[in-house]
Design a protein around this motif. Structure first.
Motif, PDB file in Angstrom:
ATOM      1  N   UNK A   1       0.820  -1.214   0.000  1.00 40.88           N
ATOM      2  CA  UNK A   1       0.000   0.000   0.000  1.00 40.88           C
ATOM      3  C   UNK A   1       0.857   1.268   0.000  1.00 40.88           C
ATOM      4  N   UNK A   2       0.398   2.291  -0.692  1.00 35.92           N
ATOM      5  CA  UNK A   2       1.128   3.548  -0.733  1.00 35.92           C
ATOM      6  C   UNK A   2       1.313   4.124   0.663  1.00 35.92           C
ATOM      7  N   UNK A   3       0.335   3.903   1.523  1.00 28.84           N
ATOM      8  CA  UNK A   3       0.454   4.407   2.895  1.00 28.84           C
ATOM      9  C   UNK A   3       1.661   3.798   3.605  1.00 28.84           C
ATOM     10  N   UNK A   4       1.977   2.529   3.306  1.00 30.69           N
ATOM     11  CA  UNK A   4       3.144   1.886   3.920  1.00 30.69           C
ATOM     12  C   UNK A   4       4.450   2.474   3.381  1.00 30.69           C
ATOM     13  N   UNK A   5       4.464   2.823   2.095  1.00 33.06           N
ATOM     14  CA  UNK A   5       5.640   3.475   1.518  1.00 33.06           C
ATOM     15  C   UNK A   5       5.833   4.868   2.113  1.00 33.06           C
ATOM     16  N   UNK A   6       4.742   5.587   2.277  1.00 34.01           N
ATOM     17  CA  UNK A   6       4.824   6.930   2.863  1.00 34.01           C
ATOM     18  C   UNK A   6       5.295   6.857   4.312  1.00 34.01           C
ATOM     19  N   UNK A   7       4.833   5.845   5.031  1.00 32.01           N
ATOM     20  CA  UNK A   7       5.232   5.673   6.424  1.00 32.01           C
ATOM     21  C   UNK A   7       6.728   5.365   6.526  1.00 32.01           C
ATOM     22  N   UNK A   8       7.220   4.506   5.626  1.00 33.15           N
ATOM     23  CA  UNK A   8       8.652   4.199   5.615  1.00 33.15           C
ATOM     24  C   UNK A   8       9.465   5.461   5.365  1.00 33.15           C
ATOM     25  N   UNK A   9       9.061   6.248   4.400  1.00 30.39           N
ATOM     26  CA  UNK A   9       9.780   7.481   4.105  1.00 30.39           C
ATOM     27  C   UNK A   9       9.803   8.405   5.331  1.00 30.39           C
TER      28      UNK A   9
ATOM     29  N   UNK B   1      13.052   9.737   7.456  1.00 29.42           N
ATOM     30  CA  UNK B   1      13.300  11.165   7.680  1.00 29.42           C
ATOM     31  C   UNK B   1      13.476  11.495   9.150  1.00 29.42           C
ATOM     32  N   UNK B   2      12.823  10.732  10.022  1.00 31.71           N
ATOM     33  CA  UNK B   2      12.870  11.007  11.460  1.00 31.71           C
ATOM     34  C   UNK B   2      13.962  10.224  12.185  1.00 31.71           C
ATOM     35  N   UNK B   3      14.743   9.458  11.434  1.00 40.06           N
ATOM     36  CA  UNK B   3      15.751   8.595  12.053  1.00 40.06           C
ATOM     37  C   UNK B   3      16.898   9.398  12.656  1.00 40.06           C
ATOM     38  N   UNK B   4      17.339   8.981  13.827  1.00 37.91           N
ATOM     39  CA  UNK B   4      18.537   9.533  14.462  1.00 37.91           C
ATOM     40  C   UNK B   4      19.622   8.459  14.406  1.00 37.91           C
ATOM     41  N   UNK B   5      20.611   8.692  13.562  1.00 43.65           N
ATOM     42  CA  UNK B   5      21.705   7.733  13.418  1.00 43.65           C
ATOM     43  C   UNK B   5      22.735   7.923  14.526  1.00 43.65           C
TER      44      UNK B   5
ATOM     45  N   UNK C   1      31.250  -2.870  13.084  1.00 41.69           N
ATOM     46  CA  UNK C   1      29.972  -3.196  12.454  1.00 41.69           C
ATOM     47  C   UNK C   1      29.782  -2.378  11.196  1.00 41.69           C
ATOM     48  N   UNK C   2      28.541  -2.310  10.721  1.00 43.46           N
ATOM     49  CA  UNK C   2      28.238  -1.604   9.480  1.00 43.46           C
ATOM     50  C   UNK C   2      28.670  -0.143   9.567  1.00 43.46           C
ATOM     51  N   UNK C   3      29.499   0.325   8.633  1.00 45.95           N
ATOM     52  CA  UNK C   3      30.009   1.706   8.697  1.00 45.95           C
ATOM     53  C   UNK C   3      28.901   2.744   8.530  1.00 45.95           C
ATOM     54  N   UNK C   4      29.035   3.843   9.275  1.00 47.05           N
ATOM     55  CA  UNK C   4      28.051   4.909   9.232  1.00 47.05           C
ATOM     56  C   UNK C   4      27.896   5.479   7.821  1.00 47.05           C
ATOM     57  N   UNK C   5      28.996   5.627   7.106  1.00 51.03           N
ATOM     58  CA  UNK C   5      28.923   6.201   5.757  1.00 51.03           C
ATOM     59  C   UNK C   5      28.072   5.319   4.843  1.00 51.03           C
ATOM     60  N   UNK C   6      28.193   4.003   4.976  1.00 47.91           N
ATOM     61  CA  UNK C   6      27.395   3.091   4.157  1.00 47.91           C
ATOM     62  C   UNK C   6      25.913   3.239   4.475  1.00 47.91           C
ATOM     63  N   UNK C   7      25.587   3.301   5.751  1.00 45.86           N
ATOM     64  CA  UNK C   7      24.185   3.411   6.152  1.00 45.86           C
ATOM     65  C   UNK C   7      23.603   4.749   5.697  1.00 45.86           C
TER      66      UNK C   7
ATOM     67  N   UNK D   1      11.879  -5.278  18.626  1.00 45.18           N
ATOM     68  CA  UNK D   1      11.387  -3.902  18.703  1.00 45.18           C
ATOM     69  C   UNK D   1      12.189  -2.995  17.781  1.00 45.18           C
ATOM     70  N   UNK D   2      13.471  -3.228  17.704  1.00 45.32           N
ATOM     71  CA  UNK D   2      14.315  -2.424  16.808  1.00 45.32           C
ATOM     72  C   UNK D   2      14.050  -2.773  15.353  1.00 45.32           C
ATOM     73  N   UNK D   3      13.994  -4.074  15.053  1.00 45.33           N
ATOM     74  CA  UNK D   3      13.816  -4.489  13.658  1.00 45.33           C
ATOM     75  C   UNK D   3      12.473  -4.051  13.104  1.00 45.33           C
ATOM     76  N   UNK D   4      11.429  -4.101  13.933  1.00 40.72           N
ATOM     77  CA  UNK D   4      10.088  -3.779  13.459  1.00 40.72           C
ATOM     78  C   UNK D   4       9.840  -2.276  13.367  1.00 40.72           C
ATOM     79  N   UNK D   5      10.506  -1.495  14.212  1.00 34.74           N
ATOM     80  CA  UNK D   5      10.193  -0.067  14.279  1.00 34.74           C
ATOM     81  C   UNK D   5      11.209   0.831  13.584  1.00 34.74           C
TER      82      UNK D   5
END
Length: 406
Positions: free
Chosen positions: A15-23, A27-31, A43-49, A263-267
Motif C-alpha cells: 500500500x502507498x500508505x506503507x511506503x509513505x510511512x517508511x519514508x 526522515x525522522x531517524x537519528x543515526x 559493524x556496518x560503517x556509518x557512511x554506508x548506512x 522492537x528495533x527491527x520492526x520499528x
C-alpha cells in the motif's frame, strides 16, 4: 493438509500508505555517531548506512522492484500444521516445459528470502538434451517474506519440515529433491530426517553445518577424523572458528531474546538495515552488492507479512532458547546428499564430517562464492545441481520416471 483449491496467485502490492510511512520513518531517524577510522571493525560503517538511507528515501524505486518481483510465478496456499492450525504459505512455483522435469524444492535461510532463487530459476527450468531440467518450488518459510507466521510458541524443526514437505505434496510432487543453505540447510536436514526416501529422494547443501563424527555413531569416520588435517582443512577450520568466536553475536541474541531485538527491527528502518546489511557484506565472498540489491532485500523484510521480527524467532524455536544444538533431533539417514563448498561460507568442516549428513554422492569445491551461493554464484550452484542429478551423476534418476531430460 489443505486441498489444492486453497492455492491463490500472489501479487505483491505494498500500500502507498506503507511506503509513505517508511519514508517518514527514514526522515525522522537519528543515526548513531562513529569512531574515527572505525571502518568495519565495529559493524556496518556509518557512511554506508547514510548512503543507503539517502537512496532508500529518494532514489530507490520500490514500485519498479515490486513489478520485477511480480514477474515471478508466485502463489499462496493454506497448509495445515499439526498442533498449530493453518498457515497461509507463500511460494514461487516455476514449472519447466519438460514434462519429466525433476521436482526441486529450494529453501532459503536468514537473512535470506525467496528472492535468492531468482537468478537460478531460469537456469534450472531450462530445457536441454545436455542437462536435466527442474520444476522449481521456492517456499517462504513461515514468518518470512509473505508467508504467515506461527501464532504460538514451540514451532520448531518438525513443523518447518512439515510445512515445506506439505507444500510439495499439495503441488502433486510426491517425490522430489531438495536444495538449501543456512536455515534451508537445517530445515533440509530435518525434512530428510522425517520424510527421506519416501518423499525426499536426494538433496544438495551449500552450508556444511553438521556433527563431528563420534565413535558410537560413525566409528570409521571417527577414526578418519583422528588423522592429521591437511593445510587446506586447517585453514578452513580456522576460518570457521573465527566466525564462531567473533561473528555469532547475532545468533546468541536471536536464539535467546528475539522479542527484545524485534522492537528495533520492526520499528527502525536503520536498525533493520544495519542488522542485515552487515551480514550481506560480511557473509558474502566480496560480492559487489549494488545499493538497490541491498534495499530490495531489506524492503522484503520491512514489508513482510508478519513484520521483520517474526523471522528471527526461528533461532529460538529450533534450539529451544539455545539449550539444544541445531541438529539435536535430526536422524540422518542414507538419503543421497551432495555437497557444494564455497570458500566464503563460514562453516568449513573436514571432509570426513560431510558423511554424517547422509550418503555423499556428489561434492564440488569452488574458487569463489560465499554464504549466499544462489545469489553470488548462480551458475556454479546450478552446474552442481545438474551434475548431481544428471546422467552419470550420483543422484541421477532418484525420482522415478523424472530424469529431467528433454
Amino acid at each position: 493438509m489443505s486441498s489444492s483449491s486453497s492455492e491463490r496467485p500472489f501479487t505483491l502490492a505494498v500500500p502507498q500508505a506503507d511506503l509513505d510511512f517508511l519514508r517518514q520513518k527514514i526522515e525522522l531517524t537519528r543515526l548513531p555517531d562513529e569512531l574515527d577510522g572505525a571502518g568495519w571493525a565495529y559493524g556496518a560503517p556509518l557512511a554506508d548506512i547514510k548512503r543507503l538511507f539517502a537512496r532508500w528515501k529518494d532514489g530507490f524505486d520500490w514500485r519498479a522492484a515490486e513489478a520485477a518481483i511480480n514477474m515471478l510465478p508466485m502463489f499462496t496456499r493454506d497448509i495445515d500444521v499439526d498442533g498449530f492450525g493453518t498457515l497461509n504459505i507463500h511460494y514461487v512455483h516455476q514449472k519447466s516445459e519438460v514434462k519429466n522435469a525433476v521436482p526441486l524444492l529450494f529453501v532459503h535461510g536468514w537473512p535470506g528470502n525467496f528472492l535468492e532463487v531468482r537468478k537460478i530459476l531460469p537456469l534450472l527450468t531450462a530445457a536441454s538434451p545436455e542437462h536435466p531440467s527442474f520444476h522449481v518450488v521456492a517456499v517462504s518459510l513461515p514468518g518470512f517474506g509473505f508467508s504467515e507466521a506461527p501464532r504460538q510458541p514451540g514451532f520448531g524443526s518438525k513443523q518447518y519440515a512439515e510445512v515445506v514437505n506439505k507444500v510439495m505434496l499439495s503441488l502433486g510432487y510426491e517425490e522430489y529433491v531438495y536444495q538449501g543453505g543456512d536455515w534451508g540447510h537445517i530445515v533440509g536436514v530435518y525434512t530428510v530426517s522425517y520424510y527421506g526416501h519416501k518423499h525426499v529422494k536426494a538433496w544438495l547443501t551449500n552450508m556444511l553445518l553438521t556433527r563431528r563424527p563420534s565413535f558410537s555413531t560413525h566409528p570409521l569416520l571417527y577414526l578418519w577424523d583422528l588423522l592429521p588435517y591437511d593445510q587446506k582443512t586447517r585453514e578452513g577450520m580456522e576460518h570457521m572458528n573465527q566466525f564462531l568466536k567473533q561473528g555469532c553475536g547475532y545468533w546468541h541474541e536471536q536464539a535467546t531474546n528475539p522479542q527484545t531485538l524485534g522492537y528495533s527491527l520492526a520499528d527502525s528502518p536503520a536498525g533493520l538495515l544495519g542488522w542485515i546489511y552487515e551480514k550481506l557484506v560480511q557473509w558474502s565472498d566480496d560480492y559487489p552488492w549494488t545499493d538497490d540489491e541491498v534495499l530490495e532485500w531489506i524492503s522484503i523484510y520491512w514489508f513482510s507479512r508478519a513484520g521483520p521480527a517474526a523471522s528471527v524467532r526461528i533461532y529460538y524455536e529450533m534450539t529451544e532458547r539455545y539449550t539444544k544444538e541445531r541438529l539435536h533431533d535430526a536422524k540422518l539417514d542414507t538419503v543421497p546428499v551432495g555437497v557444494s563448498r564455497f570458500p566464503g561460507e563460514h562453516y568449513q568442516v573436514p571432509k570426513s564430517w560431510e558423511h554424517t549428513l547422509g550418503r555423499v554422492v556428489f561434492r564440488a569445491e569452488h574458487p569463489k562464492g560465499g554464504h549466499f551461493a544462489a545469489f553470488e554464484q548462480p551458475e556454479a550452484l546450478v552446474e552442481d545441481i545438474r551434475q548431481m542429478f544428471g546422467r552419470g551423476g550420483g543422484a541421477y534418476g532418484v525420482v522415478p520416471g523424472k530424469d529431467g531430460y528433454a
